[in-house]
Write a protein that holds these residues in place. Structure first.
Motif, PDB file in Angstrom:
ATOM      1  N   VAL A  38       0.886  -1.162   0.000  1.00 52.95           N
ATOM      2  CA  VAL A  38       0.000   0.000   0.000  1.00 52.95           C
ATOM      3  C   VAL A  38       0.923   1.211   0.000  1.00 52.95           C
ATOM      4  O   VAL A  38       1.725   1.394   0.924  1.00 52.95           O
ATOM      5  CB  VAL A  38      -0.940   0.016   1.226  1.00 52.95           C
ATOM      6  N   PHE A  39       0.842   2.012  -1.053  1.00 59.95           N
ATOM      7  CA  PHE A  39       1.729   3.172  -1.212  1.00 59.95           C
ATOM      8  C   PHE A  39       0.871   4.412  -1.389  1.00 59.95           C
ATOM      9  O   PHE A  39       0.082   4.502  -2.317  1.00 59.95           O
ATOM     10  CB  PHE A  39       2.645   2.972  -2.426  1.00 59.95           C
ATOM     11  N   ILE A  40       1.038   5.357  -0.474  1.00 61.92           N
ATOM     12  CA  ILE A  40       0.240   6.578  -0.459  1.00 61.92           C
ATOM     13  C   ILE A  40       1.133   7.747  -0.861  1.00 61.92           C
ATOM     14  O   ILE A  40       2.192   7.952  -0.262  1.00 61.92           O
ATOM     15  CB  ILE A  40      -0.344   6.829   0.943  1.00 61.92           C
ATOM     16  N   GLY A  41       0.692   8.501  -1.877  1.00 64.69           N
ATOM     17  CA  GLY A  41       1.479   9.654  -2.307  1.00 64.69           C
ATOM     18  C   GLY A  41       0.746  10.494  -3.330  1.00 64.69           C
ATOM     19  O   GLY A  41      -0.334  10.147  -3.803  1.00 64.69           O
ATOM     20  N   ASN A  42       1.371  11.574  -3.715  1.00 65.51           N
ATOM     21  CA  ASN A  42       0.805  12.524  -4.667  1.00 65.51           C
ATOM     22  C   ASN A  42       1.245  12.153  -6.097  1.00 65.51           C
ATOM     23  O   ASN A  42       2.038  12.840  -6.715  1.00 65.51           O
ATOM     24  CB  ASN A  42       1.206  13.957  -4.307  1.00 65.51           C
ATOM     25  N   LEU A  52       5.362   6.357 -12.771  1.00 63.23           N
ATOM     26  CA  LEU A  52       5.383   5.240 -11.830  1.00 63.23           C
ATOM     27  C   LEU A  52       3.977   4.711 -11.564  1.00 63.23           C
ATOM     28  O   LEU A  52       3.758   3.499 -11.508  1.00 63.23           O
ATOM     29  CB  LEU A  52       6.041   5.654 -10.509  1.00 63.23           C
ATOM     30  N   TYR A  53       3.039   5.621 -11.425  1.00 59.99           N
ATOM     31  CA  TYR A  53       1.658   5.215 -11.171  1.00 59.99           C
ATOM     32  C   TYR A  53       1.159   4.312 -12.296  1.00 59.99           C
ATOM     33  O   TYR A  53       0.627   3.226 -12.048  1.00 59.99           O
ATOM     34  CB  TYR A  53       0.763   6.448 -11.022  1.00 59.99           C
ATOM     35  N   HIS A  54       1.347   4.757 -13.531  1.00 57.46           N
ATOM     36  CA  HIS A  54       0.869   3.973 -14.679  1.00 57.46           C
ATOM     37  C   HIS A  54       1.602   2.646 -14.820  1.00 57.46           C
ATOM     38  O   HIS A  54       1.012   1.652 -15.240  1.00 57.46           O
ATOM     39  CB  HIS A  54       0.951   4.801 -15.959  1.00 57.46           C
ATOM     40  N   LYS A  55       2.856   2.616 -14.430  1.00 58.06           N
ATOM     41  CA  LYS A  55       3.636   1.380 -14.532  1.00 58.06           C
ATOM     42  C   LYS A  55       3.194   0.338 -13.496  1.00 58.06           C
ATOM     43  O   LYS A  55       3.196  -0.866 -13.789  1.00 58.06           O
ATOM     44  CB  LYS A  55       5.131   1.687 -14.355  1.00 58.06           C
ATOM     45  N   MET A  62      -0.065  -4.398  -5.790  1.00 55.21           N
ATOM     46  CA  MET A  62       0.124  -2.967  -5.542  1.00 55.21           C
ATOM     47  C   MET A  62      -1.210  -2.256  -5.348  1.00 55.21           C
ATOM     48  O   MET A  62      -2.130  -2.423  -6.138  1.00 55.21           O
ATOM     49  CB  MET A  62       0.820  -2.307  -6.733  1.00 55.21           C
ATOM     50  N   THR A  63      -1.299  -1.464  -4.288  1.00 55.59           N
ATOM     51  CA  THR A  63      -2.412  -0.538  -4.094  1.00 55.59           C
ATOM     52  C   THR A  63      -1.790   0.842  -3.972  1.00 55.59           C
ATOM     53  O   THR A  63      -1.125   1.139  -2.968  1.00 55.59           O
ATOM     54  CB  THR A  63      -3.220  -0.885  -2.832  1.00 55.59           C
ATOM     55  N   LEU A  64      -1.956   1.655  -5.013  1.00 56.36           N
ATOM     56  CA  LEU A  64      -1.383   3.003  -5.034  1.00 56.36           C
ATOM     57  C   LEU A  64      -2.507   3.991  -4.765  1.00 56.36           C
ATOM     58  O   LEU A  64      -3.467   4.076  -5.530  1.00 56.36           O
ATOM     59  CB  LEU A  64      -0.731   3.280  -6.391  1.00 56.36           C
ATOM     60  N   LEU A  65      -2.384   4.730  -3.671  1.00 59.42           N
ATOM     61  CA  LEU A  65      -3.435   5.640  -3.234  1.00 59.42           C
ATOM     62  C   LEU A  65      -2.967   7.087  -3.286  1.00 59.42           C
ATOM     63  O   LEU A  65      -1.792   7.378  -3.074  1.00 59.42           O
ATOM     64  CB  LEU A  65      -3.850   5.303  -1.802  1.00 59.42           C
ATOM     65  N   GLN A  66      -3.932   7.961  -3.517  1.00 64.23           N
ATOM     66  CA  GLN A  66      -3.670   9.396  -3.434  1.00 64.23           C
ATOM     67  C   GLN A  66      -3.516   9.760  -1.955  1.00 64.23           C
ATOM     68  O   GLN A  66      -3.820   8.952  -1.077  1.00 64.23           O
ATOM     69  CB  GLN A  66      -4.820  10.167  -4.080  1.00 64.23           C
TER      70      GLN A  66
END
Length: 174
Positions: A38-42, A52-55, A62-66
Motif C-alpha cells: 500500500v503506497f500513499i502519495g501525490n 510510476l503510477y501507470h507502470k 500494488m495498491t497506489l493511493l492518493q
C-alpha cells in the motif's frame, strides 16, 4: 484487493512522490517480492509520479493511493502494516518516519545519515534494489520496531518538541 483487509501481510509507504524518496526502487523491489504493497502519495504532481503510477497501478500486489488526510485511516494502516518502507534520501528528520516510529512496527529505511540519526541506528536499512529485496524476503528477520517506539517516545512527542522550542527561544519551561 481491499486495503482494509489486514488479514494478509502488507508493506506500507507514505511520501511525496519524488526521485529522492526512492519511490521507483521501493516499487520495483515490492513488485518483485510479491508482498502486498500500500503506497500513499501525490502520484499526479510530476511526470515521475505519473509514470510510476501507470507502470505499477495494475500490478496485482500494488495498491497506489492518493494522499490520505483522515487520521483514523492512517492510524489503521500504520498500526496494521507488516513493514514500513521509508525511502527518503535527502533532507533531515522526516515527519512520516517519526510518526511511523510510534507504532512499534518494523521499519526498513533508506541508508543515509539522517535516517540513521532519527532511528539511532535501530531498525533496518537498504541502499539498493538487492538490499531492499533481501530485507523483504523474510519479514521475521526484521527488527520488531519496539526500539523505534521507545526512541519516538523519548525524542519525538509534542511535549518534548515544545520544551526544546521554548529552550531554544530562551523561555522558561514549565
Amino acid at each position: 484487493d481491499n486495503i482494509f483487509d489486514f488479514s494478509s501481510p502488507f508493506a506500507l509507504s507514505i511520501c511525496r512522490i519524488e526521485p529522492e524518496n526512492n519511490v521507483h526502487l521501493i516499487l520495483e523491489a515490492l513488485c518483485a517480492s510479491k508482498l502486498r504493497m500500500v503506497f500513499i502519495g501525490n502520484w499526479g504532481k510530476s511526470s515521475y509520479g505519473r509514470e510510476l503510477y501507470h507502470k505499477y497501478v495494475n500490478k496485482p500486489n500494488m495498491t497506489l493511493l492518493q494522499p490520505i488526510y483522515c487520521l483514523d485511516t492512517l492510524h489503521a494502516l500504520r498500526s496494521s502494516c507488516s513493514v514500513y518502507v521509508h525511502g527518503h534520501s535527502a533532507g533531515g528528520t522526516n515527519p512520516s518516519l517519526v510518526e511511523m516510529m510510534h507504532f512499534s512496527r518494523p521499519i526498513v529505511a533508506f541508508d543515509c545519515p539522517f535516517n540513521r540519526a532519527t532511528m539511532e541506528g535501530k531498525g533496518d536499512y537498504f541502499s539498493s534494489f538487492d538490499g531492499l529485496s533481501e530485507k523483504l524476503a523474510d519479514l521475521n528477520k526484521l527488527s520488531d520496531g519496539s526500539d523505534l517506539a521507545e526512541i519516538a517516545k523519548r525524542r519525538y512527542t509534542w511535549k518534548i518538541i515544545r520544551k526544546q522550542y521554548l529552550e531554544l527561544f530562551g523561555m522558561q519551561v514549565k
